[in-house]
Each structure stands twice: as C-alpha cells, then as structure tokens.
Design an enzyme around this catalytic site. Sequence first.
Site, PDB file in Angstrom:
ATOM      1  N   SER A 291       0.803  -1.229   0.000  1.00  0.00           N
ATOM      2  CA  SER A 291       0.000   0.000   0.000  1.00  0.00           C
ATOM      3  C   SER A 291       0.831   1.272   0.000  1.00  0.00           C
ATOM      4  CB  SER A 291      -0.930   0.009   1.221  1.00  0.00           C
ATOM      5  OG  SER A 291      -0.216  -0.323   2.396  1.00  0.00           O
ATOM      6  N   ARG A 292       2.091   1.152   0.386  1.00  0.00           N
ATOM      7  CA  ARG A 292       2.911   2.358   0.544  1.00  0.00           C
ATOM      8  C   ARG A 292       4.367   2.025   0.253  1.00  0.00           C
ATOM      9  NH1 ARG A 292       3.348   3.825   6.139  1.00  0.00           N
ATOM     10  NH2 ARG A 292       2.274   1.971   6.917  1.00  0.00           N
TER      11      ARG A 292
ATOM     12  N   ASP B 148      -3.376  -8.776   8.462  1.00  0.00           N
ATOM     13  CA  ASP B 148      -2.208  -8.521   9.299  1.00  0.00           C
ATOM     14  C   ASP B 148      -1.224  -9.671   9.112  1.00  0.00           C
ATOM     15  OD1 ASP B 148      -0.379  -8.236  11.429  1.00  0.00           O
ATOM     16  OD2 ASP B 148      -1.870  -7.136  12.594  1.00  0.00           O
TER      17      ASP B 148
ATOM     18  N   SER C 192      17.213  -5.786   4.995  1.00  0.00           N
ATOM     19  CA  SER C 192      17.699  -4.425   5.242  1.00  0.00           C
ATOM     20  C   SER C 192      19.198  -4.482   5.484  1.00  0.00           C
ATOM     21  CB  SER C 192      17.012  -3.831   6.477  1.00  0.00           C
ATOM     22  OG  SER C 192      17.699  -2.669   6.909  1.00  0.00           O
TER      23      SER C 192
ATOM     24  N   TYR D 240      14.766  -5.186  15.089  1.00  0.00           N
ATOM     25  CA  TYR D 240      14.647  -5.040  13.629  1.00  0.00           C
ATOM     26  C   TYR D 240      15.823  -5.718  12.914  1.00  0.00           C
ATOM     27  CZ  TYR D 240      14.144  -2.561   9.133  1.00  0.00           C
ATOM     28  OH  TYR D 240      14.007  -2.238   7.814  1.00  0.00           O
TER      29      TYR D 240
HETATM   30  P1  NDP Z   1       6.323   1.701   5.025  1.00  0.00           P
HETATM   31  O1  NDP Z   1       6.188   1.952   6.487  1.00  0.00           O
HETATM   32  O2  NDP Z   1       6.327   2.840   4.075  1.00  0.00           O
HETATM   33  O3  NDP Z   1       5.212   0.641   4.556  1.00  0.00           O
HETATM   34  C1  NDP Z   1       5.027  -0.528   5.294  1.00  0.00           C
HETATM   35  C2  NDP Z   1       4.081  -1.440   4.564  1.00  0.00           C
HETATM   36  O4  NDP Z   1       3.942  -2.656   5.324  1.00  0.00           O
HETATM   37  C3  NDP Z   1       2.682  -0.868   4.440  1.00  0.00           C
HETATM   38  O5  NDP Z   1       2.113  -1.360   3.250  1.00  0.00           O
HETATM   39  C4  NDP Z   1       1.974  -1.436   5.662  1.00  0.00           C
HETATM   40  O6  NDP Z   1       0.539  -1.517   5.493  1.00  0.00           O
HETATM   41  C5  NDP Z   1       2.575  -2.820   5.716  1.00  0.00           C
HETATM   42  N1  NDP Z   1       2.550  -3.399   7.049  1.00  0.00           N
HETATM   43  C6  NDP Z   1       3.216  -2.992   8.157  1.00  0.00           C
HETATM   44  N2  NDP Z   1       2.921  -3.790   9.197  1.00  0.00           N
HETATM   45  C7  NDP Z   1       2.040  -4.722   8.748  1.00  0.00           C
HETATM   46  C8  NDP Z   1       1.350  -5.805   9.341  1.00  0.00           C
HETATM   47  N3  NDP Z   1       1.504  -6.106  10.636  1.00  0.00           N
HETATM   48  N4  NDP Z   1       0.529  -6.539   8.559  1.00  0.00           N
HETATM   49  C9  NDP Z   1       0.373  -6.247   7.252  1.00  0.00           C
HETATM   50  N5  NDP Z   1       0.984  -5.237   6.637  1.00  0.00           N
HETATM   51  C10 NDP Z   1       1.812  -4.477   7.376  1.00  0.00           C
HETATM   52  O7  NDP Z   1       7.701   0.850   4.906  1.00  0.00           O
HETATM   53  P2  NDP Z   1       8.820   0.837   3.788  1.00  0.00           P
HETATM   54  O8  NDP Z   1       8.230   0.876   2.439  1.00  0.00           O
HETATM   55  O9  NDP Z   1       9.860   1.806   4.162  1.00  0.00           O
HETATM   56  O10 NDP Z   1       9.453  -0.612   4.062  1.00  0.00           O
HETATM   57  C11 NDP Z   1       9.062  -1.765   3.338  1.00  0.00           C
HETATM   58  C12 NDP Z   1      10.033  -2.879   3.690  1.00  0.00           C
HETATM   59  O11 NDP Z   1      11.352  -2.462   3.362  1.00  0.00           O
HETATM   60  C13 NDP Z   1      10.047  -3.213   5.176  1.00  0.00           C
HETATM   61  O12 NDP Z   1      10.205  -4.605   5.351  1.00  0.00           O
HETATM   62  C14 NDP Z   1      11.268  -2.480   5.683  1.00  0.00           C
HETATM   63  O13 NDP Z   1      11.811  -3.093   6.826  1.00  0.00           O
HETATM   64  C15 NDP Z   1      12.188  -2.609   4.491  1.00  0.00           C
HETATM   65  N6  NDP Z   1      13.240  -1.615   4.465  1.00  0.00           N
HETATM   66  C16 NDP Z   1      12.949  -0.286   4.424  1.00  0.00           C
HETATM   67  C17 NDP Z   1      13.974   0.640   4.419  1.00  0.00           C
HETATM   68  C18 NDP Z   1      13.733   2.102   4.380  1.00  0.00           C
HETATM   69  O14 NDP Z   1      14.714   2.860   4.509  1.00  0.00           O
HETATM   70  N7  NDP Z   1      12.534   2.590   4.195  1.00  0.00           N
HETATM   71  C19 NDP Z   1      15.381   0.220   4.466  1.00  0.00           C
HETATM   72  C20 NDP Z   1      15.550  -1.205   4.502  1.00  0.00           C
HETATM   73  C21 NDP Z   1      14.513  -2.073   4.487  1.00  0.00           C
HETATM   74  P3  NDP Z   1      -0.407  -0.222   5.843  1.00  0.00           P
HETATM   75  O15 NDP Z   1      -0.136   0.812   4.791  1.00  0.00           O
HETATM   76  O16 NDP Z   1      -1.809  -0.738   5.775  1.00  0.00           O
HETATM   77  O17 NDP Z   1       0.005   0.223   7.212  1.00  0.00           O
END
Ligand code: NDP
Length: 256
Positions: A22-23, A71, A150, A163
């Site tokens: 979603s994001r 979830d 990561s 994490y």
């Molecule tokens: P965001 O916080 O922008 O997005 C997180 C996404 O995961 C959203 O779609 C959210 O859904 C979903 N999500 C979170 N928790 C749950 C849950 N319990 N059940 C279902 N869906 C869940 O994160 P990023 O895009 O930054 O990160 C994406 C991945 O990349 C992660 O695994 C993160 O650890 C990894 N990462 C990110 C880095 C960064 O710098 N941003 C660096 C290294 C790794 P909803 O929108 O509904 O909340």
Amino acid sequence: MTNDGAAARPLEGKTALVTGGSRGIGAAIALELGRLGANVVLTYRSNEAAAEAVAAEVRALGSECLATGGDVRSEADLERIVEGARERFGGVDILVNNAGTTDDKLVMRMGTDSWNDILATNLTSAFIATRLVLRHMTRARWGRIINISSVAGVMGNAGQANYAASKAGMLGLTKSVAREVASRSITVNAVTPGFVETDLTSKLTEEQQATILTQIPMGRFGSAAEIAPLVGFLATDGASYITGQTFNIDGGLVMQ
Ligand code: NDP
C-alpha cells in the site's frame, strides 16, 4: 503479440503477491511487477484507500490487481490472502515478502513484547508466506521468492536489535529455502535496502538523518523507485540462475 511485447511484459501470465504494497517500497514493487506484466495481489494492514490507489495504478499499466487487507502477524490472515490469490489467479508464482516495521529502542529498554512483535511482523510472516506458496511453485516447477531485508540485518544498528535480528533472520531464511527448492527452478533471494525515503524513515530525527548521510557515499537517501527494478529483474527468467543471494541497494553504505 509481437516479440517486443513479450520482452516488455516478461511476467505476463505470472501472479505476484507483494505484502505491504500500500505504501513505500512495496507500492513501488507492485507497480514494477505490474509494469512487467504480472497479475498483482498486494496486501495492506489498515490503509485500504492507499492500497486501492496503488491497485488502480497497476491496472492502468494493463495488469490485473487485487488489494487485500490482513495482518501479516496472523497466520490465518496470510492463509486467506494466499487462498484469495489462488482463487482469483490460480496460485502465487512470485512472492515478495516486503511488509515490515520498526520499533526502535536501546536493548536495555526494549521490552520482550517489542522484540516478539517485530520478529512476528518482519520474519515469521515471511516464513509462513513462503511455506504457503511453495506447494504451487513446486508443482509449477517455477517460482520466485524475494525477501526485502535491510542493511541493518547485514551490519546491525544501535537501537534496532529487534529489527536487525529480524532482517538478519530473513537472510538465513533466504539461503536455507534457496537450498531446499533450487532443484525445482524456484529461486529465493534477498534485497537489502539502505535508507530509503518512506514513512518508515520519516520517523528519524533530522539529527539522525544527518548522521546517517555522512556514512552514505552517495550522500543521499534512496527512493522506493530505486529498489523496485532489481526486484522486478529477480522475478524474470533473466535471473533464473541467481539464488540464495543478498543484494545491497544503499548508495554504497555497505560494500562487501
Ligand atoms: P512503510 O512503512 O512505508 O510501509 C510498510 C508497509 O507494510 C505498508 O504497506 C503497511 O501496510 C505494511 N505493514 C506494516 N505492518 C504490517 C502488518 N503487521 N501486517 C500487514 N501489513 C503491514 O515501509 P517501507 O516501504 O519503508 O518498508 C518496506 C520494507 O522495506 C520493510 O520490510 C522495511 O523493513 C524494508 N526496508 C525499508 C527501508 C527504508 O529505509 N525505508 C530500508 C531497509 C529495508 P499499511 O499501509 O496498511 O500500514
């Protein structure tokens, strides 16, 4: 279809499941896989409107897309999501374990609840989703699993023991599953982004961001759009002999 069309949409006929689409990084990956021709199932936890907006963008690229809530800490939700993908598209050929979150604290102040919650969200979910999709991939004798880990899992990070452990765990999961399923033409790889501009990193203070920037040779954070193309490539037949690997995309933060 012309050969040019096939080359432009190499994932036509395949179905991709992207958790947390979603994001941020997951949304960019969903769009990239849709651009490459895959049917996309993207999941979200609570942001239904954002997920539907990404799904509409994927459809505008000419691919089918289903946005499903759930979830990833819930095994029942993951089962429902994978079953929904099977009913609609026949099965998941490409799994991207992307959903993840942080809950930063120094280890002396980190509650066991926080530890367990981050492990469940980031690591156990990837294990369960992997197990759920492998039957179809094994039968099809083709599959792609791409785990979004990561650099924190590679180098550790003060304040992120939970994490970093979850992300390092993903690397062990990646290599072990890669060895188990390689003979079936199923590849399993990990991508380790550095610091990427998303809601996750917007939680960092300006001071933290400035300190991090001094360690990145490229002197800037990455964008989600700079992570997605490698994930897209790993899903294609061009990457058929690549498995069990970890790819840093981090502006040079980690050099091995
Ligand atoms: P965001 O916080 O922008 O997005 C997180 C996404 O995961 C959203 O779609 C959210 O859904 C979903 N999500 C979170 N928790 C749950 C849950 N319990 N059940 C279902 N869906 C869940 O994160 P990023 O895009 O930054 O990160 C994406 C991945 O990349 C992660 O695994 C993160 O650890 C990894 N990462 C990110 C880095 C960064 O710098 N941003 C660096 C290294 C790794 P909803 O929108 O509904 O909340």
